[in-house]
Design an enzyme around this catalytic site. Structure first.
Site, short mmCIF file in Angstrom:
data_model
loop_
_atom_site.label_atom_id
_atom_site.label_comp_id
_atom_site.label_asym_id
_atom_site.label_seq_id
_atom_site.Cartn_x
_atom_site.Cartn_y
_atom_site.Cartn_z
CG HIS A 186 -49.72 -10.43 -13.03
ND1 HIS A 186 -49.91 -8.97 -13.10
CD2 HIS A 186 -49.41 -10.94 -11.90
CE1 HIS A 186 -49.70 -9.14 -11.51
NE2 HIS A 186 -49.18 -10.18 -11.20
CG HIS A 208 -52.40 -9.23 -5.94
ND1 HIS A 208 -52.47 -9.60 -7.80
CD2 HIS A 208 -50.66 -9.24 -6.09
CE1 HIS A 208 -51.86 -9.67 -8.45
NE2 HIS A 208 -50.73 -9.42 -7.55
CG HIS A 217 -46.92 -13.20 -7.70
ND1 HIS A 217 -48.04 -13.47 -6.63
CD2 HIS A 217 -47.24 -12.75 -8.28
CE1 HIS A 217 -48.63 -12.12 -7.32
NE2 HIS A 217 -48.26 -12.09 -8.55
CG HIS A 338 -46.55 -6.84 -4.08
ND1 HIS A 338 -47.66 -6.48 -4.16
CD2 HIS A 338 -45.63 -7.15 -5.48
CE1 HIS A 338 -47.26 -6.61 -5.62
NE2 HIS A 338 -46.80 -7.52 -6.10
CG HIS A 342 -45.58 -3.81 -8.62
ND1 HIS A 342 -46.52 -4.33 -9.68
CD2 HIS A 342 -45.99 -4.68 -7.80
CE1 HIS A 342 -45.98 -5.78 -9.86
NE2 HIS A 342 -45.91 -5.39 -8.95
CG PHE A 359 -52.19 -6.24 -10.25
CD1 PHE A 359 -50.83 -5.49 -9.54
CD2 PHE A 359 -52.96 -6.45 -8.94
CE1 PHE A 359 -50.09 -5.92 -8.44
CE2 PHE A 359 -52.60 -5.97 -7.50
CZ PHE A 359 -50.88 -6.04 -7.12
CG HIS A 372 -43.44 -11.00 -8.70
ND1 HIS A 372 -44.09 -10.91 -7.55
CD2 HIS A 372 -44.01 -9.33 -9.00
CE1 HIS A 372 -45.07 -10.58 -7.69
NE2 HIS A 372 -45.19 -9.51 -8.38
CU1 C2O Z 1 -49.22 -10.02 -9.09
CU2 C2O Z 1 -46.52 -8.10 -7.97
O1 C2O Z 1 -47.81 -8.34 -8.13
#
Ligand code: C2O
Length: 600
Positions: A186, A208, A217, A338, A342, A359, A372
């Site tokens: 990631h 992203h 993802h 999203h 996070h 990230f 995810h």
């Molecule tokens: Cu690539 Cu939730 O992030």
């Protein structure tokens, strides 16, 4: 030395000088990349790196710190190839402009300045480089793996996930199935580890803030699931989802809060343990509301991000092809929930809200994967709304875009987006649960009369608000600002509205990528008393998850057709847009703001 060899050596010396003169920029870049790759090779294979990763391990790696001072703005770098533009390279039709990372050229990622760990995120590649093209579709009659919401699963099932993650954590650190190696996959795709293919090798890839977000993802969780199932000897194991969009799922699943479990993670906000209700519109300074109120906010918020965001550009993110700058436009659900979830999970007192809040470390927290899994599920749900919404599947460049992952047999596999579109072909489905937000359409805060009076008085005053025609852009968002934005089409017919969505398009410039930034967007609202996320006037929020240390730009699109209906403003020539900075005042600017009509 014979005369012949003297001539020969002069000739070679000349060639070398010439080569350096022509390629100074390129050479310096690849030179550093190679030094770093080489030093990584040394530390990995000669045992100098007796650094044992664990999910809580955030120690420095010396060879990387040396690097960071020479590594600047990789996303915006276009040095040495200023004369090359996508249009000059791709002037003929039928040349694919699909994105494909140049994995052999992986380099150090860009980290925020106060990074608490300095990982080298590139994968260890097989030598010689052997790549397998993905072909392992599920057999037509094979049982499907069913991904279920965690709140409906029992201890026995969750124990499998726990066991799988524990095994991954115990594998040698240079095994691609190792837990931290998985987290680095990631990191490398998110923080600019991979360059694009030549001639755009100076542009770093970011998955992203573009149309790559959902498919990348999906593949990432897919391979994680296969590896995990293989390690626990259960090929039918499916990564469960954290359904923060259903009422029963609106808290951190209890399994992740047990300090004795491999699912536990130290670097999380201790205030947000269960049964605390998640705030899908979260920011660090958020005042707490009652738990009931929070549930209603969340449902209304989901409705906006899913139902109102009914065009692919708004929901999925912007078109991103070979030769394009990264992060063209961010999708609605990618922004929130999203990004917000996070940050809600990460620690508010760490510089970049590590681990989940940024990230480069996010996937070190085991909750990343069920988070995810839910986003992947929502992608499918979005596509099925209104009897089937249009995504990018007519676009060859999207379909042909590629990623690379290790599978459970340590094969390096190349996948493309085309093969990701049908999850049944990948062998899994989601257990359907109720969607409590599906009918949570927002109501206006005030009456039509109140709104119109407010708007008229704002338009009449000479100072405030400012119109987009006289406003000097870029507009630094350091305090609340209201702008009058013209609507090129008023009173559109039902058919027009079915064909095209009315979209508020904001160019985001000078975004400090290492900082937490959030601003809310309101339409025809009262600047002094802005509406909450459950009201129609609140149309969305821009919120960033820190990527690196450079400044970046992107676009933020909000679908407003339905909102204008609810606010009874379809006849109006213009709308008043209020931008309210919530976190990171002054750390982002608006380059332009306008209303556009985008085909559905
Ligand atoms: Cu690539 Cu939730 O992030």
């Amino acid at each position: 030395m014979s005369p012949f060899s003297r001539v020969l050596s002069t000739f070679f010396a000349l060639i070398i000088v010439l080569f350096f003169l022509i390629n100074t920029t390129t050479i310096s870049t690849s030179f550093f990349t190679n030094i770093n790759a080489f030093s990584h090779f040394l530390t990995t294979f000669h045992g100098k790196n007796n650094h044992h990763y664990s999910s809580n391990d955030h120690t420095d790696q010396p060879h990387i710190s040396l690097w960071r001072s020479t590594w600047r703005n990789p996303f915006i770098a276009f040095k040495g190839i200023n004369d090359i533009s996508p249009s000059s390279v791709f002037n003929k039709k039928n040349i694919s402009r699909a994105i494909s990372p140049d994995i052999a050229k992986c380099g150090p990622v860009e980290l925020p300045p106060n990074a608490i760990t300095l990982p080298y995120c590139c994968p260890i590649l097989p030598s010689p480089l052997k790549i397998i093209d993905f072909k392992e579709f599920a057999k037509p009659n094979a049982p499907l793996r069913v991904r279920k919401p965690i709140h409906l699963l029992d201890d026995e099932y969750m124990a499998k996930l726990e066991k799988g993650i524990a095994i991954m954590k115990s594998l040698p650190e240079n095994d691609p199935r190792n837990y931290i190696q998985q987290a680095k996959v990631h990191c490398v795709y998110c923080n600019g580890g991979y360059p694009q293919k030549p001639p755009f090798q100076n542009l770093k890839i970011d998955i992203h803030r573009s149309w790559l977000f959902y498919p990348f993802h999906r593949w990432y969780i897919y391979f994680f699931e296969r590896i995990l199932g293989n390690l626990i000897g259960d090929p039918n194991f499916a990564v469960p989802y954290w359904s923060w969009d259903s009422i029963e799922g609106m808290q951190m699943p209890k399994y992740f809060a047990d300090p004795n479990s491999s699912l536990y993670h130290n670097l999380r906000d201790p205030r947000h343990l269960p049964p605390y209700i998640v705030d899908l519109n979260y920011h660090v300074n958020a005042e707490s509301t009652t738990q009931d109120q929070q549930v209603n906010y969340n449902l209304a918020f989901m409705y906006k991000q899913m139902v109102l965001a009914d065009t692919k550009e708004v929901f999925m993110g912007g078109v991103y092809r070979h030769g394009d700058q990264a992060q063209p436009a961010i999708g609605s659900v990618e922004l929130a929930p999203h990004n917000t979830v996070h940050k809600w999970v990460g620690r508010a007192d760490l510089p970049s809200q590590e681990d989940m809040g940024t990230f480069y470390t996010a996937a070190r927290d085991p909750i990343f994967y069920p988070h995810h899994s839910n986003l992947d599920r929502l992608w499918g749900i979005w596509t099925s709304l209104d009897g089937g919404r249009k995504d990018y599947r007519d676009d060859q460049d999207w379909l042909d875009s590629e990623f690379f992952f290790y599978d459970e047999n340590l094969n390096l596999v190349r996948v493309n987006i085309r093969d990701s579109l049908d999850t049944k072909k990948l062998g899994y489905v989601y257990e359907e649960v109720e969607l409590p937000w599906l009918n949570a359409s927002p109501k206006p805060s005030r009456t039509k009369l109140q709104r119109q009076e407010k708007k008229a008085s704002l338009l009449a005053s000479s100072q405030d608000p400012i119109t987009t025609t006289i406003t000097k852009f870029p507009l630094v968002l350091d305090s609340k600002v209201s702008l009058v934005v013209n609507r090129p089409k008023k009173l559109r017919s039902k058919l027009e509205k079915e064909r095209e969505e009315e979209v508020l398009v904001m160019e985001i410039v000078d975004l400090h990528s290492d900082k937490d930034v959030k601003f809310d967007v309101h339409i025809d609202d009262d600047e002094e008393m802005l509406s909450g996320p459950d009201k129609a006037e609140f149309v969305g929020t821009f919120t960033s998850v820190p990527h690196g240390s450079h400044k970046s730009k992107t676009k933020y699109l909000v679908a407003i057709s339905k909102v204008l209906e609810i606010l009874e403003a379809e006849e109006d020539e213009n709308i008043v847009v209020t931008l309210a900075p919530i976190v990171g005042k002054g750390l982002v600017s608006i380059g332009s703001i306008m209303v556009e009509y985008i085909p559905k």
